[in-house]
Design a protein around this motif. Sequence first.
Motif, mmCIF file in Angstrom:
data_model
loop_
_atom_site.group_PDB
_atom_site.id
_atom_site.type_symbol
_atom_site.label_atom_id
_atom_site.label_comp_id
_atom_site.label_asym_id
_atom_site.label_seq_id
_atom_site.Cartn_x
_atom_site.Cartn_y
_atom_site.Cartn_z
ATOM 1 N N ARG A 191 0.820 -1.210 0.000
ATOM 2 C CA ARG A 191 0.000 0.000 0.000
ATOM 3 C C ARG A 191 0.856 1.263 0.000
ATOM 4 N NH1 ARG A 191 -3.652 -1.811 3.411
ATOM 5 N NH2 ARG A 191 -2.543 -1.116 5.244
ATOM 6 N N THR A 192 1.946 1.219 0.744
ATOM 7 C CA THR A 192 2.801 2.408 0.840
ATOM 8 C C THR A 192 3.451 2.735 -0.504
ATOM 9 O OG1 THR A 192 3.278 1.815 3.131
ATOM 10 C CG2 THR A 192 4.738 3.424 2.092
ATOM 11 N N ARG A 193 3.981 1.691 -1.150
ATOM 12 C CA ARG A 193 4.632 1.922 -2.445
ATOM 13 C C ARG A 193 3.619 2.391 -3.491
ATOM 14 N NH1 ARG A 193 8.659 -2.631 -4.442
ATOM 15 N NH2 ARG A 193 9.709 -1.844 -2.581
ATOM 16 N N ALA A 194 2.430 1.788 -3.470
ATOM 17 C CA ALA A 194 1.385 2.208 -4.416
ATOM 18 C C ALA A 194 1.030 3.681 -4.205
ATOM 19 C CB ALA A 194 0.143 1.338 -4.245
ATOM 20 N N GLY A 195 1.013 4.103 -2.958
ATOM 21 C CA GLY A 195 0.729 5.506 -2.663
ATOM 22 C C GLY A 195 1.825 6.421 -3.182
ATOM 23 N N PHE A 196 3.068 5.969 -3.099
ATOM 24 C CA PHE A 196 4.202 6.778 -3.567
ATOM 25 C C PHE A 196 4.162 7.020 -5.069
ATOM 26 C CE2 PHE A 196 6.957 5.644 0.294
ATOM 27 C CZ PHE A 196 6.739 6.900 0.853
ATOM 28 N N VAL A 197 3.626 6.058 -5.816
ATOM 29 C CA VAL A 197 3.585 6.231 -7.276
ATOM 30 C C VAL A 197 2.296 6.934 -7.728
ATOM 31 C CG1 VAL A 197 5.078 4.263 -7.715
ATOM 32 C CG2 VAL A 197 2.606 3.933 -7.682
ATOM 33 N N GLY A 198 1.536 7.442 -6.774
ATOM 34 C CA GLY A 198 0.396 8.283 -7.129
ATOM 35 C C GLY A 198 -0.968 7.642 -7.038
ATOM 36 N N VAL A 199 -1.031 6.398 -6.551
ATOM 37 C CA VAL A 199 -2.338 5.727 -6.442
ATOM 38 C C VAL A 199 -3.061 6.229 -5.194
ATOM 39 C CG1 VAL A 199 -3.507 3.515 -6.122
ATOM 40 C CG2 VAL A 199 -1.500 3.668 -7.618
#
Length: 316
Positions: A191-199
Amino acid sequence: MTSPMSKSGQVACLIVLLLLAAIPFLGEAYLIDLATEILVFVLFALSLNVLIGYSGNVSFGHAAYFAIGGYANAILLTTYQVPLVVSMPAAVILAMLAAMFVAWFCTRLTDIYFAMLTLAFAMLVWAIAFKWRDVTHGDDGFVGVTVPAFLDDRVGFFYFTLAIVAAATAVLWLICHSAFGKVLVAVRENRTRAGFVGVNTRQMRWTAFVVAGTFAGIAGAIFAMYNRGMYVENAFWTQSAQVLIMVLLGGMYSFFGPAIGAAALYLLERFTNEYTEYWPTVLGGILLVILMFLPEGLVGLAQKVKGKLAGQGGSN
């Protein structure tokens, strides 16, 4: 863009559909009833898997939307004499609106806090069904649901259920294998990485929650008509636990795994109840085996066996 189903997958689906469609020709009323009930729970389990298998959020309260769809359809058909073409879509929309409302709160939390909040809302729905006797008839159950004449016939109801479940499954397949479904998996994995790429991870989880609740409402609406009634037990936490075990048994990382789990668990419950009254004990044993030895469910087990057989064939 949606990932296409493989040729072998399309052939397998067609064969299953044809086999199901042929059941009434066997002339066995018991088989028709059994297949109808299993189809309802297959759709219920597939709906929950959007939330668990694809977005990675465990819900302990999925029965709430099943019950809302069922009660709403039953009340509209019977109390208000609303035609089915209006009552069923209205029931599904009500389940969707309830899911939208609950998801707004639940998706603010994660992990065990998310799961416990889903349980809290589900118990609230159960309490409303239990206490609002004037509308739901409380613990007596809302019985004597009126259904259209063409659904009075066992075979007609089976084909109606088959058509709705097949169409709903196709729509769920398209959703889960679309770009939206792939982003959901990314959110599930990290979830954290997905948030970093703009999701917008919360928006994605909210949408998955609403999709799951909507399709659970469809299953509930069919269930109420099939049983000619809806009961407070259908909103209780045990109903949520049962569908959760169906998903785990089949395999939550496979699209069709929960369908297999639903069929297997329902058949096991039927046959067990014919010989003993201790089905809850058997259910506890099944859950223990899944958690200890089959974390990827029956689909995962089949893939391991297939891999070992392929390995042996290659070494020979």
